[in-house]
Write a protein that holds these residues in place. Structure first.
Motif, mmCIF file in Angstrom:
data_model
loop_
_atom_site.group_PDB
_atom_site.id
_atom_site.type_symbol
_atom_site.label_atom_id
_atom_site.label_comp_id
_atom_site.label_asym_id
_atom_site.label_seq_id
_atom_site.Cartn_x
_atom_site.Cartn_y
_atom_site.Cartn_z
ATOM 1 N N GLY A 68 -13.690 18.227 -11.742
ATOM 2 C CA GLY A 68 -13.130 17.266 -12.333
ATOM 3 C C GLY A 68 -13.731 16.197 -12.905
ATOM 4 O O GLY A 68 -13.318 15.501 -13.844
ATOM 5 N N TRP A 69 -14.883 15.794 -12.554
ATOM 6 C CA TRP A 69 -16.010 15.022 -12.957
ATOM 7 C C TRP A 69 -16.384 15.470 -14.606
ATOM 8 O O TRP A 69 -16.365 14.682 -15.723
ATOM 9 C CB TRP A 69 -17.254 14.987 -12.268
ATOM 10 C CG TRP A 69 -18.220 13.709 -12.650
ATOM 11 C CD1 TRP A 69 -18.011 12.161 -12.099
ATOM 12 C CD2 TRP A 69 -19.181 13.834 -13.624
ATOM 13 N NE1 TRP A 69 -19.150 11.646 -12.836
ATOM 14 C CE2 TRP A 69 -19.629 12.343 -13.716
ATOM 15 C CE3 TRP A 69 -19.554 14.783 -14.560
ATOM 16 C CZ2 TRP A 69 -20.725 12.070 -14.413
ATOM 17 C CZ3 TRP A 69 -20.566 14.461 -15.291
ATOM 18 C CH2 TRP A 69 -21.053 13.041 -15.432
ATOM 19 N N LEU A 70 -16.708 16.742 -14.588
ATOM 20 C CA LEU A 70 -17.016 17.324 -15.880
ATOM 21 C C LEU A 70 -15.732 17.452 -16.836
ATOM 22 O O LEU A 70 -16.093 16.928 -17.977
ATOM 23 C CB LEU A 70 -17.661 18.646 -15.615
ATOM 24 C CG LEU A 70 -18.933 18.817 -15.069
ATOM 25 C CD1 LEU A 70 -19.377 20.318 -14.835
ATOM 26 C CD2 LEU A 70 -19.904 18.243 -15.946
ATOM 27 N N VAL A 71 -14.575 17.559 -16.434
ATOM 28 C CA VAL A 71 -13.471 17.682 -17.194
ATOM 29 C C VAL A 71 -13.427 16.309 -17.783
ATOM 30 O O VAL A 71 -13.084 15.919 -18.927
ATOM 31 C CB VAL A 71 -12.161 18.155 -16.417
ATOM 32 C CG1 VAL A 71 -10.992 17.831 -17.433
ATOM 33 C CG2 VAL A 71 -12.426 19.590 -16.189
ATOM 34 N N THR A 72 -13.428 15.100 -16.848
ATOM 35 C CA THR A 72 -12.768 13.732 -17.336
ATOM 36 C C THR A 72 -14.253 13.172 -18.293
ATOM 37 O O THR A 72 -13.757 12.770 -19.329
ATOM 38 C CB THR A 72 -13.105 12.629 -15.936
ATOM 39 O OG1 THR A 72 -12.014 13.459 -15.229
ATOM 40 C CG2 THR A 72 -12.886 11.449 -16.425
ATOM 41 N N VAL A 73 -15.470 13.664 -18.010
ATOM 42 C CA VAL A 73 -16.294 13.156 -18.972
ATOM 43 C C VAL A 73 -16.176 13.809 -20.246
ATOM 44 O O VAL A 73 -16.447 13.283 -21.345
ATOM 45 C CB VAL A 73 -17.843 13.266 -18.547
ATOM 46 C CG1 VAL A 73 -18.901 12.948 -19.408
ATOM 47 C CG2 VAL A 73 -17.840 12.394 -17.131
ATOM 48 N N ALA A 74 -16.200 15.285 -20.177
ATOM 49 C CA ALA A 74 -16.068 16.107 -21.512
ATOM 50 C C ALA A 74 -14.689 15.567 -22.333
ATOM 51 O O ALA A 74 -15.003 15.380 -23.725
ATOM 52 C CB ALA A 74 -16.202 17.496 -21.228
ATOM 53 N N TRP A 75 -13.718 15.379 -21.701
ATOM 54 C CA TRP A 75 -12.376 14.922 -22.425
ATOM 55 C C TRP A 75 -12.864 13.633 -23.176
ATOM 56 O O TRP A 75 -12.398 13.243 -24.101
ATOM 57 C CB TRP A 75 -11.294 15.000 -21.339
ATOM 58 C CG TRP A 75 -9.914 14.599 -22.314
ATOM 59 C CD1 TRP A 75 -9.189 13.593 -22.265
ATOM 60 C CD2 TRP A 75 -9.278 15.742 -23.254
ATOM 61 N NE1 TRP A 75 -8.073 13.603 -22.847
ATOM 62 C CE2 TRP A 75 -8.298 14.842 -23.536
ATOM 63 C CE3 TRP A 75 -9.754 16.969 -23.546
ATOM 64 C CZ2 TRP A 75 -6.953 15.257 -24.297
ATOM 65 C CZ3 TRP A 75 -8.649 17.348 -24.585
ATOM 66 C CH2 TRP A 75 -7.512 16.724 -24.672
#
Length: 419
Positions: A68-75
């Motif tokens: 979830g952290w990676l999705v948030t930052v990448a988005w």
């Protein structure tokens, strides 16, 4: 920072961004930036952290939900890049679609991403390179080694591929043949030991074989299983290579061998022979032999003839020369080798082996030393150096013929390098 965790999460995060509307090139850039942030700020084992912080901030993070952290930052990285690009200002409304931080959906997009990367707008070689970099997690150097080209050349190829698909929506999946080639090379990187992706490649190929009616998908799965079955016996505890003839066959995975042979038989029964099925047939003959001495080299030569007809590959012909040397004697093998370009990878090592079998230890020792300098990795270099030292020792102590040489692993591994 847990590198293995990041590698395993990358395809899913990339798939989520693509599904939300990001074009692949921009999504891949954004995911790479998020990975950089994770490398800088995550603790050694984010998966085991107990705190609840999922929102990125400066300093070291305690991440309860790494995906979830990676999705948030990448988005957010993607949206920042979108805003900065005047040609894509029409995507400003995507800002309102940003989801709240939290657990990401447990969807495995990896296989679908392989298909999406095999896009009709890309050449097969560019599609393979882009997929290996973006989805497989391989470095540009590793991909370049697999293709036998300079790293700078491969970097340019990947950059051109990303430019080609920039702004393209991946709604036209590419063909199965390109996806198989990608999986073939990913498995080879895992099999050769630099990056352990072999099990992941087998998992994805198993999925692919179950989803598509294509005998080569089954052929590739059989090939992977048969090679992977020997993995435990291919090296010593200190990492030294063990040639096929010297491997402890009691350490081979008989379950994987049986499964691979069963899958191969079903594929061959369809009478639509392809290169992966032919390679798997050679691997099966090696796996089925109770001892190295009982290997059916005559059949192996026949399968190499089929494989050469299908691929016209010089690496296949190089491996065939070894098989001919086993079936018909070393001089026949040397005659087959003489017709090939001596600049081929491992040509010198094969020549050394055949000269040793023919009794010319002086030439064999010299060629083993030369081959060691050309070896693509440290383990192979050490092995060839030991072969040269063994022959020199025998020549200096009693002048007699050395112990029987260790036959190279001639079953064509999933690689243009013929491992």
């Amino acid at each position: 920072m847990n590198e293995l965790l990041l590698r395993s999460l990358t395809p899913s995060v990339l798939g989520i961004l693509v599904r939300r509307g990001a074009d692949f090139a921009a999504a891949e850039d954004a995911v790479q930036e998020a990975l950089v942030e994770a490398v800088r700020g995550w603790p050694a084992d984010p998966a085991s952290s107990a705190s609840t912080a999922a929102t990125p901030s400066s300093g070291e993070h305690r991440v309860r939900d790494p995906k979830g952290w990676l999705v948030t930052v990448a988005w957010r990285k993607f949206l920042d890049a979108t805003r900065a690009d005047a040609a894509r200002r029409r995507r400003e409304d995507l800002v309102d679609e940003e989801p709240a931080p939290g657990p990401a959906p447990a969807v495995d997009d990896t296989l679908q991403l392989y298909f999406l990367c095999a896009h009709p707008s890309l050449t097969p070689s560019s599609a393979v390179a882009l997929t290996l970099r973006a989805v497989g997690g391989l470095t540009t150097r590793q991909i370049a080694q697999a293709y036998l080209v300079p790293e700078a050349t491969m970097a340019q190829r990947i950059s051109r591929a990303k430019r080609t698909v920039s702004g393209v929506r991946f709604d036209q999946p590419g063909d199965v043949a390109t996806v198989l080639r990608v999986l073939y090379l990913v498995f080879n990187e895992g099999y050769s030991g630099d990056v352990d992706l072999a099990a992941e490649a087998i998992r994805l190929t198993r999925q692919l074989a179950a989803r598509v009616d294509h005998p080569e998908a089954a052929g590739l799965l059989a090939l992977m299983l048969l090679h992977h079955a020997r993995r435990a016996a291919r090296t010593t505890p200190d990492g030294s290579l063990v040639p096929l003839a010297e491997q402890d066959r009691g350490r081979w995975d008989t379950g994987a061998i049986a499964e691979g042979i069963e899958i191969l038989r079903a594929a061959l029964a369809r009478d639509r022979l392809g290169e992966f099925q032919a390679q798997a047939a050679i691997a099966a003959l090696h796996a089925d032999a109770p001892t190295a001495e009982e290997t059916d080299w005559t059949q192996i030569v026949e399968w190499y003839d089929e494989l050469a007809r299908l691929t016209d590959s010089p690496i296949v012909r190089l491996n065939r020369a070894v098989a001919v040397g086993e079936a018909d004697g070393p001089r026949a093998g040397l005659a087959a080798l003489a017709a090939l370009d001596d600049a081929l990878p491992r040509h010198t090592a094969v020549a050394a082996y055949l000269h040793e079998r023919d009794g010319d230890l002086t030439t064999a020792a010299r060629l083993y030393t030369e081959a060691a300098w050309k070896a693509p990795n440290l383990a192979e270099r050490d092995h060839l150096t030991r072969q040269a030292a063994r022959l020199n020792t025998h020549r200096s102590t009693d002048g007699c013929r050395a112990d029987s040489p260790a036959a190279p692993d001639t079953a064509p591994g999933p690689s243009p390098r013929g491992e």
